[in-house]
Design an enzyme around this catalytic site. Structure first.
Site, PDB file in Angstrom:
ATOM      1  N   GLY A  13      99.548 -94.269 -32.252  1.00 32.99           N
ATOM      2  CA  GLY A  13     100.785 -94.176 -31.456  1.00 32.99           C
ATOM      3  C   GLY A  13     101.942 -94.824 -32.208  1.00 32.99           C
ATOM      4  O   GLY A  13     101.943 -94.858 -33.445  1.00 32.99           O
ATOM      5  N   THR A  14     102.912 -95.360 -31.473  1.00 28.99           N
ATOM      6  CA  THR A  14     104.112 -95.937 -32.105  1.00 28.99           C
ATOM      7  C   THR A  14     103.740 -96.994 -33.141  1.00 28.99           C
ATOM      8  O   THR A  14     104.138 -96.906 -34.313  1.00 28.99           O
ATOM      9  CB  THR A  14     105.015 -96.587 -31.020  1.00 28.99           C
ATOM     10  OG1 THR A  14     105.195 -95.639 -29.989  1.00 28.99           O
ATOM     11  CG2 THR A  14     106.349 -97.008 -31.581  1.00 28.99           C
ATOM     12  N   VAL A  15     102.966 -97.997 -32.731  1.00 30.34           N
ATOM     13  CA  VAL A  15     102.630 -99.085 -33.666  1.00 30.34           C
ATOM     14  C   VAL A  15     101.583 -98.615 -34.676  1.00 30.34           C
ATOM     15  O   VAL A  15     101.689 -98.893 -35.880  1.00 30.34           O
ATOM     16  CB  VAL A  15     102.134-100.334 -32.899  1.00 30.34           C
ATOM     17  CG1 VAL A  15     101.837-101.474 -33.874  1.00 30.34           C
ATOM     18  CG2 VAL A  15     103.163-100.781 -31.869  1.00 30.34           C
ATOM     19  N   SER A  17     101.044 -95.733 -35.970  1.00 26.43           N
ATOM     20  CA  SER A  17     101.651 -94.917 -37.038  1.00 26.43           C
ATOM     21  C   SER A  17     102.378 -95.801 -38.045  1.00 26.43           C
ATOM     22  O   SER A  17     102.510 -95.434 -39.215  1.00 26.43           O
ATOM     23  CB  SER A  17     102.673 -93.946 -36.462  1.00 26.43           C
ATOM     24  OG  SER A  17     102.078 -93.160 -35.497  1.00 26.43           O
ATOM     25  N   VAL A 134     102.203-110.979 -29.144  1.00 25.11           N
ATOM     26  CA  VAL A 134     103.322-111.710 -28.526  1.00 25.11           C
ATOM     27  C   VAL A 134     104.584-111.511 -29.354  1.00 25.11           C
ATOM     28  O   VAL A 134     104.601-111.808 -30.549  1.00 25.11           O
ATOM     29  CB  VAL A 134     103.014-113.225 -28.417  1.00 25.11           C
ATOM     30  CG1 VAL A 134     104.208-113.971 -27.831  1.00 25.11           C
ATOM     31  CG2 VAL A 134     101.773-113.462 -27.579  1.00 25.11           C
ATOM     32  N   GLY A 136     106.148-108.949 -30.641  1.00 22.86           N
ATOM     33  CA  GLY A 136     106.104-107.946 -31.721  1.00 22.86           C
ATOM     34  C   GLY A 136     106.297-108.441 -33.138  1.00 22.86           C
ATOM     35  O   GLY A 136     105.356-108.887 -33.795  1.00 22.86           O
ATOM     36  N   ILE A 138     108.087-111.021 -34.263  1.00 18.54           N
ATOM     37  CA  ILE A 138     108.339-112.458 -34.505  1.00 18.54           C
ATOM     38  C   ILE A 138     107.006-113.144 -34.813  1.00 18.54           C
ATOM     39  O   ILE A 138     106.088-113.092 -34.000  1.00 18.54           O
ATOM     40  CB  ILE A 138     108.984-113.142 -33.271  1.00 18.54           C
ATOM     41  CG1 ILE A 138     110.205-112.364 -32.779  1.00 18.54           C
ATOM     42  CG2 ILE A 138     109.348-114.585 -33.593  1.00 18.54           C
ATOM     43  CD1 ILE A 138     110.832-112.937 -31.509  1.00 18.54           C
ATOM     44  N   LYS A 207     101.887-112.639 -22.243  1.00 14.06           N
ATOM     45  CA  LYS A 207     102.334-113.290 -23.479  1.00 14.06           C
ATOM     46  C   LYS A 207     102.406-114.809 -23.293  1.00 14.06           C
ATOM     47  O   LYS A 207     102.091-115.567 -24.216  1.00 14.06           O
ATOM     48  CB  LYS A 207     103.678-112.699 -23.908  1.00 14.06           C
ATOM     49  CG  LYS A 207     103.524-111.227 -24.328  1.00 14.06           C
ATOM     50  CD  LYS A 207     104.839-110.492 -24.381  1.00 14.06           C
ATOM     51  CE  LYS A 207     104.660-109.028 -24.773  1.00 14.06           C
ATOM     52  NZ  LYS A 207     105.854-108.221 -24.566  1.00 14.06           N
TER      53      LYS A 207
HETATM   54  N1  HSE Z   1     107.005-103.442 -23.063  1.00 10.65           N
HETATM   55  C1  HSE Z   1     107.065-104.521 -23.983  1.00 10.65           C
HETATM   56  C2  HSE Z   1     108.487-105.088 -23.952  1.00 10.65           C
HETATM   57  C3  HSE Z   1     106.697-104.068 -25.383  1.00 10.65           C
HETATM   58  O1  HSE Z   1     109.372-104.470 -23.342  1.00 10.65           O
HETATM   59  O2  HSE Z   1     108.715-106.147 -24.509  1.00 10.65           O
HETATM   60  C4  HSE Z   1     106.179-105.138 -26.281  1.00 10.65           C
HETATM   61  O3  HSE Z   1     105.088-105.834 -25.769  1.00 10.65           O
END
Ligand code: HSE
Length: 429
Positions: A13-15, A17, A134, A136, A138, A207
């Protein structure tokens, strides 16, 4: 020729890929720092239709059968990017039992079943890394586990959900309604497949559970987190907050007090002078108070293909180095402490109350009386221009305990003709 390290990727998916893309774009550097040539050798896709689609995008062997990856002896690391609990949990469990190292970005899974999976990884002498779970892009977990290992963390405050931060920013700067802002966040792809998890604070709570494990060594159950999302926040609240000098942000907070911690996710009034007030749009930030460093803040993209995939690949690189040095099988977070929760009378803060009341003599007297009875003193008071029938009144208290806040809330709710619109915690700059 360098030794090849083969990866099995679950989810394109997004990540997902983004992972082969980052490995290819930074291949030379990655090969230099690990001494290995890291390649995705197989990827799991949902069905034949996706297989067809992905075969035109990637030069990777694709399969719809997890066993093809788990039973492949040449694959050392499995990267799980499917998300949610099942089938991800079963796949990771099987992979660990087969001696594969794991990288995942799955916050739902780590927050709810992390203990069990970490123990399984230990029993099988495998690595289990999850930096991307947690905030993305960072590198916050590694920073707490390594760079702040010598410090004593007292408080972690985070804007860890991009969707809600984007929505609140747009509600302020472009006067969008809640619904308009949510639709746009979904369109831009920050929101979870079910945005309920974003707007109700669940995603942020996952998170904060993981951040609490790293910062305080304590394993908090999701049920022990006081969770409130942004559904009840109106453009009116946002405007009143701004008049009083604050921004409304969805804040995850984990704070040590009295030897225990209190973990909470809620919309809070953040003073314009606080560094978290300046975090806009879908960006994330984690603000830490610690004894040694003092105040530090870590800022960046909390979602998106390349930022999140970069965190995933940094975990792959860590495992590659561990394999080379023969040091696999250690925990990502080795700090463990008995879990203790702080009681409500030992949690302190300033609180904002917004109340609608009849616009006639004696109403504020009722409020001041119940506040005085609970030993709560006002710091700021604001009455908005009324329509002559109902008045909107907002106040910020001096510092009180959470127990006092709950008592005052209960008493206000008992007054006939009063409507308590919101009670929010206040973070000063
Ligand atoms: N849905 C999450 C957000 C994506 O909006 O931060 C990353 O975990």
């Amino acid at each position: 020729m360098k030794e090849k390290l083969k990866i099995g990727l679950l989810g394109l998916g997004t990540v997902g890929s983004g992972v082969p893309t980052i490995l290819a774009e930074h291949r030379e550097k990655i090969s230099q720092v690990t001494g290995m040539d890291i390649v995705v050798s197989k990827a799991l896709v949902r069905d034949e239709k996706e297989k067809q689609y992905q075969s035109e995008r990637f030069d990777i062997e694709l399969t719809t059968d997890i066993e093809d990856i788990i039973n492949d002896e040449e694959i050392s690391i499995i990267v799980e990017l499917i998300g949610k609990i099942e089938p991800a949990k079963t796949y990771i469990t099987k992979a660990l039992e087969s001696g594969k190292h794991i990288v995942t970005a799955n916050k739902d899974l780590l927050a709810q079943h992390g203990g069990e999976l970490v123990a399984l990884a230990q029993r099988n002498h495998c690595d289990l890394y999850y930096e991307a779970s947690v905030a993305g892009g960072i590198p916050i977990l590694r920073t707490i586990a390594n760079s702040l290992a010598a410090d004593d963390i007292q408080k972690v405050l985070g804007i860890v959900n991009g969707t809600t931060n984007y929505m609140l920013t747009k509600m302020v700067s472009e006067k969008q309604t809640y619904e308009e802002a949510l639709a746009k966040a979904q369109e831009l792809g920050f929101a979870e497949s079910d945005p309920t998890n974003d707007v109700d604070g669940i995603d942020a709570a996952y998170k904060m559970v993981i951040l609490s494990q790293f910062a305080f060594g304590m394993n908090i159950d999701l049920k022990q987190v006081d969770i409130r999302g942004i559904r009840g926040i109106s453009s009116d609240d946002v405007a009143i907050a701004s008049q009083l000098g604050y921004e409304i942000k969805l804040i995850g907070s984990s704070e040590k007090n009295d030897g225990g911690i209190a973990v909470e996710v809620a919309p809070m009034l953040v003073a314009a002078a606080h560094p978290l007030a300046s975090i806009r749009d879908e960006f994330n930030a984690v603000f830490i108070y610690s004894a040694g460093v003092g105040e530090s803040m870590y800022y960046g993209p909390g979602a998106g293909a390349k930022p999140t995939a970069t965190s995933v690949v940094s975990d792959i690189i860590t495992i590659a180095k561990n394999i080379r040095l023969g040091t696999t099988g250690h925990m990502f977070n080795e700090y463990q402490h008995d879990t203790k929760l702080t009681a409500n009378d030992a949690i302190f803060g300033k609180y904002y109350f917004s109340i609608e009341m009849p616009d006639k003599p004696g109403q504020i007297l009722k409020l001041t009386k119940l506040m005085a009875e609970a030993n709560v003193s006002f710091d700021q008071l604001l009455q908005q221009k009324s329509d002559g029938m109902r008045a909107k009144f907002a106040t910020i208290t001096h510092t009180i305990s959470k127990a006092q806040m709950l008592e005052v809330t209960k008493q206000i709710e008992k007054i006939a003709d009063f409507e308590l619109l919101n009670t929010l915690k206040v973070l000063e700059g």
